[in-house]
Write a protein that holds these residues in place. Structure first.
Motif, mmCIF file in Angstrom:
data_model
loop_
_atom_site.group_PDB
_atom_site.id
_atom_site.type_symbol
_atom_site.label_atom_id
_atom_site.label_comp_id
_atom_site.label_asym_id
_atom_site.label_seq_id
_atom_site.Cartn_x
_atom_site.Cartn_y
_atom_site.Cartn_z
ATOM 1 N N LEU A 1 0.951 -1.106 -0.303
ATOM 2 C CA LEU A 1 -0.097 0.408 -0.211
ATOM 3 C C LEU A 1 0.634 0.979 0.378
ATOM 4 O O LEU A 1 0.722 1.856 -0.655
ATOM 5 N N ASN A 2 2.354 1.316 0.865
ATOM 6 C CA ASN A 2 2.835 2.511 0.521
ATOM 7 C C ASN A 2 3.994 2.392 -0.525
ATOM 8 O O ASN A 2 4.042 3.666 -0.815
ATOM 9 N N SER A 3 3.922 1.334 -0.611
ATOM 10 C CA SER A 3 4.452 2.022 -2.202
ATOM 11 C C SER A 3 3.323 2.287 -3.038
ATOM 12 O O SER A 3 4.481 2.961 -4.300
ATOM 13 N N LEU A 4 2.372 1.697 -3.726
ATOM 14 C CA LEU A 4 1.331 2.355 -4.303
ATOM 15 C C LEU A 4 1.487 3.391 -3.994
ATOM 16 O O LEU A 4 1.284 4.650 -5.406
ATOM 17 N N ALA A 5 1.020 3.671 -2.927
ATOM 18 C CA ALA A 5 0.776 5.685 -2.796
ATOM 19 C C ALA A 5 1.847 6.481 -3.346
ATOM 20 O O ALA A 5 1.817 7.277 -3.585
ATOM 21 N N ASP A 6 3.481 5.487 -2.819
ATOM 22 C CA ASP A 6 4.868 6.532 -3.268
ATOM 23 C C ASP A 6 4.288 6.797 -5.165
ATOM 24 O O ASP A 6 5.550 7.619 -5.338
ATOM 25 N N ILE A 7 4.040 5.309 -5.686
ATOM 26 C CA ILE A 7 4.149 5.505 -7.179
ATOM 27 C C ILE A 7 3.778 6.984 -7.450
ATOM 28 O O ILE A 7 4.200 7.617 -8.490
ATOM 29 N N GLU A 8 1.901 7.052 -6.857
ATOM 30 C CA GLU A 8 1.587 7.835 -7.348
ATOM 31 C C GLU A 8 2.255 9.592 -6.768
ATOM 32 O O GLU A 8 1.937 10.257 -7.456
ATOM 33 N N ARG A 9 1.833 9.311 -5.556
ATOM 34 C CA ARG A 9 1.965 10.618 -5.191
ATOM 35 C C ARG A 9 3.734 11.278 -5.555
ATOM 36 O O ARG A 9 3.591 12.898 -5.726
ATOM 37 N N HIS A 10 4.681 10.415 -5.051
ATOM 38 C CA HIS A 10 6.425 11.180 -5.116
ATOM 39 C C HIS A 10 7.032 10.679 -6.497
ATOM 40 O O HIS A 10 7.552 11.496 -7.202
ATOM 41 N N ALA A 11 6.190 9.358 -7.392
ATOM 42 C CA ALA A 11 6.861 9.127 -8.274
ATOM 43 C C ALA A 11 6.670 10.270 -9.471
ATOM 44 O O ALA A 11 6.688 9.828 -10.840
ATOM 45 N N GLY A 12 5.098 10.536 -9.243
ATOM 46 C CA GLY A 12 3.951 11.290 -10.345
ATOM 47 C C GLY A 12 3.704 10.510 -11.124
ATOM 48 O O GLY A 12 3.361 10.810 -12.081
#
Length: 156
Positions: free
Chosen positions: A15-26
């Motif tokens: 879940l954290n990785s999915l959020a990071d992909i969308e939020r931080h990696a754009g």
């Protein structure tokens, strides 16, 4: 379209990785994550990396990303997600196999993407609320100024 394989020890890290992909990696995730057997995911990761894996995964997910492979790799390299992410592009021979099984894999009901739409809707709602409050405030100012003007005309 690019496929990202996410391998992790537990669901929280996914879940954290999915959020990071969308939020931080754009990167824009298409659809919902698909659950893949962790042994199969380890096999694909090992064959793509052409090296042994440090640890076996306990849970694995495949995600389709809107951006191309090069941009996906560059953006994911900038972040440090808690899970192991493998970007699978069309250059790899495993691409065709994964693409064939991707639509047959079950959707994850427990793993949901970050709710960006609701956040945007909340922000828009707050903005509209502020605008409406200011409209009422401006209306009061205009009303009282016009009332004062009439009062001055009548009684002076």
């Amino acid at each position: 379209m690019t496929i990202v394989l996410i391998r992790a020890e537990n669901q929280t890290k996914i879940l954290n990785s999915l959020a990071d992909i969308e939020r931080h990696a754009g990167l824009k995730i298409n659809g919902t994550p698909r659950i893949i057997d962790n042994n199969l995911a380890d096999k694909y990761a090992k064959s793509i990396m052409k090296d042994r894996l440090r640890s076996k995964s306990k849970i694995a997910v495949l995600v389709s990303v809107k951006e191309d492979a090069t941009l996906s790799i560059l953006q994911i390299r900038k972040i440090h997600p808690p899970a192991h992410l493998v970007v699978i592009s069309e250059e790899y021979r495993q691409w065709e196999e994964i693409k064939k099984i991707f639509n047959t894999l079950p959707h994850s009901k427990d793993i949901t993407l970050p709710r960006r739409k609701q956040t945007v809707q909340k922000i828009l709602h707050r903005i509209n609320k502020i605008i409406n409050e200011r409209k009422i405030f401006l209306f009061r100012i205009i009303f009282f100024k016009s009332f004062y003007f009439l009062y001055c005309l009548i009684f002076n």
